[in-house]
Motif scaffolding. Structure first.
Motif, mmCIF file in Angstrom:
data_model
loop_
_atom_site.group_PDB
_atom_site.id
_atom_site.type_symbol
_atom_site.label_atom_id
_atom_site.label_comp_id
_atom_site.label_asym_id
_atom_site.label_seq_id
_atom_site.Cartn_x
_atom_site.Cartn_y
_atom_site.Cartn_z
ATOM 1 N N MET A 1 27.239 38.583 46.891
ATOM 2 C CA MET A 1 28.404 38.431 46.044
ATOM 3 C C MET A 1 28.236 37.166 45.205
ATOM 4 S SD MET A 1 32.447 37.985 47.015
ATOM 5 C CE MET A 1 32.280 36.368 47.707
ATOM 6 N N LYS A 2 28.574 37.280 43.932
ATOM 7 C CA LYS A 2 28.558 36.148 43.011
ATOM 8 C C LYS A 2 29.982 35.661 42.797
ATOM 9 C CE LYS A 2 24.188 36.265 41.855
ATOM 10 N NZ LYS A 2 23.299 35.236 42.289
ATOM 11 N N ILE A 3 30.150 34.339 42.804
ATOM 12 C CA ILE A 3 31.457 33.744 42.549
ATOM 13 C C ILE A 3 31.401 33.039 41.207
ATOM 14 C CG2 ILE A 3 33.195 32.101 43.330
ATOM 15 C CD1 ILE A 3 32.337 32.700 46.192
ATOM 16 N N ILE A 4 32.305 33.469 40.333
ATOM 17 C CA ILE A 4 32.369 32.955 38.969
ATOM 18 C C ILE A 4 33.677 32.207 38.809
ATOM 19 C CG2 ILE A 4 32.510 33.633 36.536
ATOM 20 C CD1 ILE A 4 31.119 36.261 38.462
ATOM 21 N N SER A 5 33.600 31.010 38.277
ATOM 22 C CA SER A 5 34.789 30.204 38.022
ATOM 23 C C SER A 5 35.061 30.195 36.520
ATOM 24 C CB SER A 5 34.542 28.773 38.525
ATOM 25 O OG SER A 5 35.512 27.895 38.035
ATOM 26 N N VAL A 6 36.328 30.391 36.152
ATOM 27 C CA VAL A 6 36.736 30.319 34.756
ATOM 28 C C VAL A 6 37.789 29.217 34.651
ATOM 29 C CG1 VAL A 6 37.785 31.539 32.815
ATOM 30 C CG2 VAL A 6 36.262 32.771 34.382
ATOM 31 N N ALA A 7 37.467 28.188 33.863
ATOM 32 C CA ALA A 7 38.364 27.043 33.699
ATOM 33 C C ALA A 7 38.765 26.903 32.230
ATOM 34 C CB ALA A 7 37.672 25.760 34.173
ATOM 35 N N ALA A 8 39.878 26.267 32.016
ATOM 36 C CA ALA A 8 40.393 25.924 30.691
ATOM 37 C C ALA A 8 41.615 25.048 30.919
ATOM 38 C CB ALA A 8 40.777 27.174 29.894
ATOM 39 N N VAL A 9 42.080 24.416 29.865
ATOM 40 C CA VAL A 9 43.329 23.670 29.966
ATOM 41 C C VAL A 9 44.471 24.669 30.151
ATOM 42 C CG1 VAL A 9 42.501 21.714 28.584
ATOM 43 C CG2 VAL A 9 43.668 23.625 27.448
ATOM 44 N N THR A 10 45.658 24.186 30.478
ATOM 45 C CA THR A 10 46.828 25.045 30.608
ATOM 46 C C THR A 10 47.022 25.847 29.328
ATOM 47 O OG1 THR A 10 47.868 23.489 32.106
ATOM 48 C CG2 THR A 10 49.331 25.027 30.978
ATOM 49 N N ALA A 11 47.208 27.155 29.482
ATOM 50 C CA ALA A 11 47.372 28.097 28.370
ATOM 51 C C ALA A 11 46.101 28.204 27.522
ATOM 52 C CB ALA A 11 48.585 27.752 27.514
ATOM 53 N N GLY A 12 44.985 27.879 28.131
ATOM 54 C CA GLY A 12 43.705 27.971 27.440
ATOM 55 C C GLY A 12 43.056 29.342 27.535
ATOM 56 N N GLY A 13 43.637 30.245 28.318
ATOM 57 C CA GLY A 13 43.141 31.604 28.386
ATOM 58 C C GLY A 13 42.523 32.026 29.702
ATOM 59 N N LYS A 14 42.590 31.179 30.733
ATOM 60 C CA LYS A 14 41.948 31.494 32.022
ATOM 61 C C LYS A 14 42.394 32.843 32.590
ATOM 62 C CE LYS A 14 43.518 27.822 34.128
ATOM 63 N NZ LYS A 14 44.208 27.147 33.038
ATOM 64 N N THR A 15 43.666 33.017 32.769
ATOM 65 C CA THR A 15 44.175 34.222 33.426
ATOM 66 C C THR A 15 43.876 35.466 32.606
ATOM 67 O OG1 THR A 15 45.890 32.914 34.507
ATOM 68 C CG2 THR A 15 46.237 35.306 34.407
ATOM 69 N N THR A 16 44.076 35.394 31.319
ATOM 70 C CA THR A 16 43.785 36.544 30.455
ATOM 71 C C THR A 16 42.314 36.937 30.569
ATOM 72 O OG1 THR A 16 45.537 35.919 28.916
ATOM 73 C CG2 THR A 16 43.778 37.347 28.056
ATOM 74 N N ILE A 17 41.430 35.963 30.514
ATOM 75 C CA ILE A 17 39.996 36.242 30.569
ATOM 76 C C ILE A 17 39.607 36.769 31.951
ATOM 77 C CG2 ILE A 17 37.692 35.225 30.418
ATOM 78 C CD1 ILE A 17 39.290 35.681 27.693
ATOM 79 N N VAL A 18 40.131 36.168 33.005
ATOM 80 C CA VAL A 18 39.813 36.638 34.362
ATOM 81 C C VAL A 18 40.259 38.094 34.527
ATOM 82 C CG1 VAL A 18 40.427 36.375 36.805
ATOM 83 C CG2 VAL A 18 39.725 34.376 35.456
ATOM 84 N N ASN A 19 41.453 38.420 34.057
ATOM 85 C CA ASN A 19 41.943 39.790 34.189
ATOM 86 C C ASN A 19 41.092 40.776 33.393
ATOM 87 O OD1 ASN A 19 43.955 39.028 35.981
ATOM 88 N ND2 ASN A 19 45.470 38.744 34.376
ATOM 89 N N GLU A 20 40.626 40.375 32.228
ATOM 90 C CA GLU A 20 39.752 41.245 31.431
ATOM 91 C C GLU A 20 38.369 41.362 32.063
ATOM 92 O OE1 GLU A 20 40.442 43.279 28.783
ATOM 93 O OE2 GLU A 20 42.502 42.725 29.285
ATOM 94 N N LEU A 21 37.869 40.278 32.625
ATOM 95 C CA LEU A 21 36.571 40.334 33.323
ATOM 96 C C LEU A 21 36.628 41.293 34.503
ATOM 97 C CD1 LEU A 21 35.288 36.643 33.408
ATOM 98 C CD2 LEU A 21 34.074 38.622 32.473
ATOM 99 N N LYS A 22 37.752 41.281 35.215
ATOM 100 C CA LYS A 22 37.916 42.207 36.348
ATOM 101 C C LYS A 22 37.802 43.657 35.889
ATOM 102 C CE LYS A 22 41.126 41.962 39.373
ATOM 103 N NZ LYS A 22 42.385 41.732 40.079
ATOM 104 N N LYS A 23 38.310 43.953 34.716
ATOM 105 C CA LYS A 23 38.196 45.312 34.185
ATOM 106 C C LYS A 23 36.747 45.640 33.835
ATOM 107 C CE LYS A 23 42.777 45.168 32.074
ATOM 108 N NZ LYS A 23 43.486 45.117 30.779
#
Length: 177
Positions: A1-23
Motif C-alpha cells: 500500500m502506498k500512502i500519499i499526503s496532500v497538503a495546502a493552506v486552508t482552502a487551498g484545495g486539499k479535500t477537493t483534490i483528495v476526493n477526486e484522487l479517490k475517484k
C-alpha cells in the motif's frame, strides 16, 4: 500500500483534490485531518508562529492509529491523506510514501474560504474576518508556505483546475511505481 499526503493552506484545495484522487485511483481510501480532534490543537496560530511554529504540539496519535488500521487491514492499494503537514510532523512522516503540496496563492485560498465558510455572513462579519486574517491569521499561511512546501516531494500549481491538479499528481504517482 502506498500512502500519499496532500497538503495546502486552508482552502487551498486539499479535500477537493483528495476526493477526486479517490475517484481516479482504484482501491483507495482517504483520511481527512479535519475529521479529527487532536490533543494540543492550536487555537492561536499567530502566537504559534511567534513561538516558533512547532508542528509537534499536535498529538497526531488518532490519525496514526487510523493509518495503522488501514495498513493492517490490507484492503486498499492507496491511502490518501488530506493532511496539512507533509513531512513536518515526526509521528506521520514515516508512513508517507509521497507528499504533494498544492501551492495555492493566498488570495485565492482566502476568497475560497470566504465563499465556503461565510456564505450567510453579513458584510460587517466578512470585513471583521478579513481584518483578523490580515492582523493574525495570514502569518500562519505564510509559515506553511515556508515549511510545508519545501518539505514536500512535489509542488503542484494551485491555480490549475481540479482536473489538471489530479492529472499532475496521478502522473507523478505513475512515474513512482
Amino acid at each position: 500500500m502506498k500512502i500519499i499526503s496532500v497538503a495546502a493552506v486552508t482552502a487551498g484545495g486539499k479535500t477537493t483534490i483528495v476526493n477526486e484522487l479517490k475517484k481516479r485511483l482504484r482501491n483507495s481510501q482517504s483520511l481527512h485531518f479535519d475529521n479529527y480532534t487532536f490533543e494540543g490543537e492550536v487555537d492561536n496560530f499567530f502566537q504559534w508562529v511567534l513561538d516558533g511554529a512547532n508542528y509537534h504540539v499536535w498529538n497526531l496519535t488518532p490519525l496514526e492509529d487510523d493509518i495503522l488500521k488501514v495498513k493492517s487491514a490490507g484492503i486498499c492499494d492507496y491511502l490518501i491523506l488530506d493532511y496539512p503537514f507533509a513531512y513536518c510532523h515526526d509521528t506521520i512522516k514515516p508512513y508517507i510514501d509521497t507528499a504533494f503540496f498544492i501551492d495555492t496563492p493566498l488570495d485565492i485560498s482566502l476568497a475560497r474560504r470566504i465563499l465556503r465558510d461565510m456564505s450567510d455572513a453579513t458584510a460587517d462579519e466578512i470585513r471583521r474576518d478579513l481584518e483578523m486574517y490580515l492582523k493574525y491569521a495570514r502569518i500562519a499561511f505564510v509559515q506553511m508556505q515556508k515549511d510545508i512546501l519545501p518539505s514536500s516531494d512535489y509542488v503542484i500549481d494551485g491555480t490549475l483546475s481540479v482536473e489538471e491538479i489530479v492529472n499532475a499528481i496521478a502522473a507523478q504517482m505513475d512515474y513512482r511505481r
